[in-house]
Scaffold this active site. Sequence first.
Site, PDB file in Angstrom:
ATOM      1  N   GLU A 100       0.844  -1.200   0.000  1.00  0.00           N
ATOM      2  CA  GLU A 100       0.000   0.000   0.000  1.00  0.00           C
ATOM      3  C   GLU A 100       0.874   1.242   0.000  1.00  0.00           C
ATOM      4  O   GLU A 100       1.923   1.279   0.647  1.00  0.00           O
ATOM      5  CB  GLU A 100      -0.907  -0.020   1.232  1.00  0.00           C
ATOM      6  CG  GLU A 100      -1.932   1.092   1.279  1.00  0.00           C
ATOM      7  CD  GLU A 100      -2.922   0.884   2.432  1.00  0.00           C
ATOM      8  OE1 GLU A 100      -3.285   1.896   3.067  1.00  0.00           O
ATOM      9  OE2 GLU A 100      -3.318  -0.270   2.708  1.00  0.00           O
ATOM     10  N   ASP A 102       0.260   5.329   0.676  1.00  0.00           N
ATOM     11  CA  ASP A 102      -0.792   6.153   1.274  1.00  0.00           C
ATOM     12  C   ASP A 102      -0.551   7.645   1.207  1.00  0.00           C
ATOM     13  O   ASP A 102       0.549   8.125   1.488  1.00  0.00           O
ATOM     14  CB  ASP A 102      -0.922   5.821   2.774  1.00  0.00           C
ATOM     15  CG  ASP A 102      -1.628   4.519   3.040  1.00  0.00           C
ATOM     16  OD1 ASP A 102      -2.305   4.013   2.142  1.00  0.00           O
ATOM     17  OD2 ASP A 102      -1.490   4.012   4.171  1.00  0.00           O
ATOM     18  N   GLU A 104      -2.996  10.261   3.365  1.00  0.00           N
ATOM     19  CA  GLU A 104      -4.165  10.457   4.206  1.00  0.00           C
ATOM     20  C   GLU A 104      -4.170  11.906   4.677  1.00  0.00           C
ATOM     21  O   GLU A 104      -3.136  12.438   5.094  1.00  0.00           O
ATOM     22  CB  GLU A 104      -4.158   9.514   5.418  1.00  0.00           C
ATOM     23  CG  GLU A 104      -4.303   8.049   5.043  1.00  0.00           C
ATOM     24  CD  GLU A 104      -4.407   7.145   6.252  1.00  0.00           C
ATOM     25  OE1 GLU A 104      -4.164   7.613   7.394  1.00  0.00           O
ATOM     26  OE2 GLU A 104      -4.733   5.954   6.065  1.00  0.00           O
ATOM     27  N   ASN A 119       2.475   7.004   4.149  1.00  0.00           N
ATOM     28  CA  ASN A 119       2.980   5.744   4.671  1.00  0.00           C
ATOM     29  C   ASN A 119       3.135   4.772   3.506  1.00  0.00           C
ATOM     30  O   ASN A 119       2.585   4.980   2.417  1.00  0.00           O
ATOM     31  CB  ASN A 119       2.016   5.167   5.714  1.00  0.00           C
ATOM     32  CG  ASN A 119       2.657   4.131   6.633  1.00  0.00           C
ATOM     33  OD1 ASN A 119       3.852   3.826   6.508  1.00  0.00           O
ATOM     34  ND2 ASN A 119       1.877   3.575   7.535  1.00  0.00           N
ATOM     35  N   ASN A 127       4.381   1.062   9.133  1.00  0.00           N
ATOM     36  CA  ASN A 127       5.173   1.750  10.164  1.00  0.00           C
ATOM     37  C   ASN A 127       6.285   2.603   9.565  1.00  0.00           C
ATOM     38  O   ASN A 127       7.378   2.711  10.124  1.00  0.00           O
ATOM     39  CB  ASN A 127       5.764   0.748  11.154  1.00  0.00           C
ATOM     40  CG  ASN A 127       4.696  -0.053  11.875  1.00  0.00           C
ATOM     41  OD1 ASN A 127       3.669   0.491  12.255  1.00  0.00           O
ATOM     42  ND2 ASN A 127       4.923  -1.350  12.023  1.00  0.00           N
TER      43      ASN A 127
END
Length: 288
Positions: A100, A102, A104, A119, A127
């Site tokens: 993934e 990201d 956000e 991320n 993490n």
Amino acid sequence: MGSSSRALLLVAVAAAVAGLAAANFRDDCDIPWEPQNARFTSDGNGLSMSLVSNSSGCMLRTKKQFIYGTVSTLIQLVPGDSAGTVTTYYASSVGDNHDEIDFEFLGNQTGQPYTFHTNIYADGVGNKEMQFKPWFDPTTGYHNYTISWSPCMIVWYVDSVPIRVFRNYQSSHGVAYPTSRPMFAYSSIWAAEDWATQGGRVKTDWSKAPFLASYVNIHLNICECGAGGCATSCPAAAAQYNGACQLSTAEQGKMQWVQGNYRIYDYCADPKRWIYGQKPVECGLTQY
């Protein structure tokens, strides 16, 4: 910002992504979650998604899966008191040990800045957070958000400015990197008042609902999976998405400016996470 200024900004940012392949929200995407909260413009090139309650938001997903490519869109984030809301723009595989990439956008109280959260997950492990405050108001006009995924690096862009790079050090240093799981591109709006704004201290004012995020012009320049699947169609075509495998000098300067002035969190620099100094390998490697 006046209407004429917003129009000029939209034109300028749209021009910055003109080299990408134009797609259409209505024709090239599905709404797999709460479709009643999505509204398309008549031509399908515009979209709004609403968060109407703690359990009723909205999600968009491209119809095509891909391995490597660039996905880009213009977003106007939720204006006013957006505390507890999360608007996302990301690429993700499905299934176990997922990959993934990201973006956000964490809402805030009126007058307080959004948090841009980035991320990456590889083989199911994330993490690797890095967060920024925007250097503009992302609620008063449309701004471009781009994820570029190539065999050599992932780059997050805001209005054509690179804000972060994650390079592929898998073969040389054993750092997990997404290379084989096909992804969809997604966008969503959902409720996360337990953590999204000031660590959950500020809750959502549901009297302000519905909360609305607006989109214009999705662009997909991707190595899409063919009839034979991604394994046969994408690796052979990966070279065209390889690019220069390094930011230009000008881009490096822009990224350093953003990270020096607007980065507010870097997992590599978090002393609470690396008490004994054993940071992840990639934290000591060049990331541009």
